[in-house]
Design a protein around this motif. Sequence first.
Motif, mmCIF file in Angstrom:
data_model
loop_
_atom_site.group_PDB
_atom_site.id
_atom_site.type_symbol
_atom_site.label_atom_id
_atom_site.label_comp_id
_atom_site.label_asym_id
_atom_site.label_seq_id
_atom_site.Cartn_x
_atom_site.Cartn_y
_atom_site.Cartn_z
ATOM 1 N N GLY A 48 0.809 -1.206 0.000
ATOM 2 C CA GLY A 48 0.000 0.000 0.000
ATOM 3 C C GLY A 48 0.841 1.254 0.000
ATOM 4 O O GLY A 48 0.360 2.336 -0.333
ATOM 5 N N HIS A 56 -1.043 -2.696 2.285
ATOM 6 C CA HIS A 56 -2.191 -1.784 2.312
ATOM 7 C C HIS A 56 -3.142 -2.139 3.468
ATOM 8 O O HIS A 56 -3.355 -3.319 3.743
ATOM 9 N N GLY A 57 -3.676 -1.092 4.110
ATOM 10 C CA GLY A 57 -4.626 -1.296 5.207
ATOM 11 C C GLY A 57 -5.802 -2.172 4.795
ATOM 12 O O GLY A 57 -6.352 -2.906 5.607
ATOM 13 N N GLY A 58 -6.167 -2.107 3.523
ATOM 14 C CA GLY A 58 -7.287 -2.900 3.020
ATOM 15 C C GLY A 58 -7.054 -4.398 3.112
ATOM 16 O O GLY A 58 -7.996 -5.183 3.202
ATOM 17 N N VAL A 59 -5.790 -4.798 3.083
ATOM 18 C CA VAL A 59 -5.451 -6.219 3.218
ATOM 19 C C VAL A 59 -5.712 -6.659 4.660
ATOM 20 O O VAL A 59 -6.266 -7.736 4.909
ATOM 21 N N THR A 61 -7.820 -5.194 6.648
ATOM 22 C CA THR A 61 -9.286 -5.174 6.764
ATOM 23 C C THR A 61 -9.874 -6.497 6.265
ATOM 24 O O THR A 61 -10.742 -7.085 6.905
ATOM 25 N N TYR A 91 -5.039 0.776 13.737
ATOM 26 C CA TYR A 91 -3.755 0.386 13.143
ATOM 27 C C TYR A 91 -2.630 0.764 14.107
ATOM 28 O O TYR A 91 -2.194 1.913 14.148
#
Lengths: 147, 136
Positions: A48, A56-59, A61, A91
Amino acid sequence: MMQNPDWQDQARRMVGVTPWFAAIGGEVVMARAGRAMARISWREDLIGDPQTGVIHGGVITSLLDQLCGAAVMSALNQPLPIATLDLRIDYLKPAAKGMAIVGEAECLKVTHEIAFVRGSAHNEADQEVIALCTAAFMLTRPEGRAT
Amino acid sequence: MSAAAMAQEALLNSIPYCRWMGIKVLQDGEGLVLELPFDQKLIGNTILPALHGGVIGALLETAALAQVVHELDCVELPKPVDMAIDYLRSGRALASYARARIVKRGRRTVNVHAQMWQEDETRPIASLRGHVLLRR
């Protein structure tokens, strides 16, 4: 109430393999009696921040959502459709470059309609906690039957 | 495409995860909009089918970060501190869109909200509220 062992395996299969979780290389390692563990390997295309190589933070999540869902499923006595109502993530620190991430979640309470879950994610190699989460899931029970 | 949208597209293209997900930048009269075209790999529930909660979180978080970079002219990507996602409707096998707005800009942190929708912006499928830390 006794947990049905066949259902435990079924729960793991159902929540362990979704197309998205498989696409990001995630794996639900364990889901039993309201507790679940999952793992995701570090991969170039999950980065990310190109400057630091941090995932990435989405991973994170995705990992936590999948994991919390697995914990809920494994806390139920029968298969039910579940849906994430909300998910809050803190985080604590960035995931280390090149390290796999391991997550753990526990379903703390199941009511007729809602399940409440807590989870965390850490670096596999140094055990440093990188994220914490709190989630609630909706349960859809068969109509007219209290279970 | 405006210069701002082009700069955002270049930024997102430099992020491997956003490139891999297929996130694109659009712009309308109100500002930047991120687009996530539908792809089979984004599915979390094969029975409905529905988008994975993590996909929804990723698009919202990317929209929030991109908005902060865009409005505050950040040189470095801000760091996410916390994110709270509300899942309002199931995400169907369709293209999705997200728009973010800064609610409060502090000296070090920024409070940002984002919304995601599919066919109709007035019927959002999810929303996000979060804080990011500015790096300098």
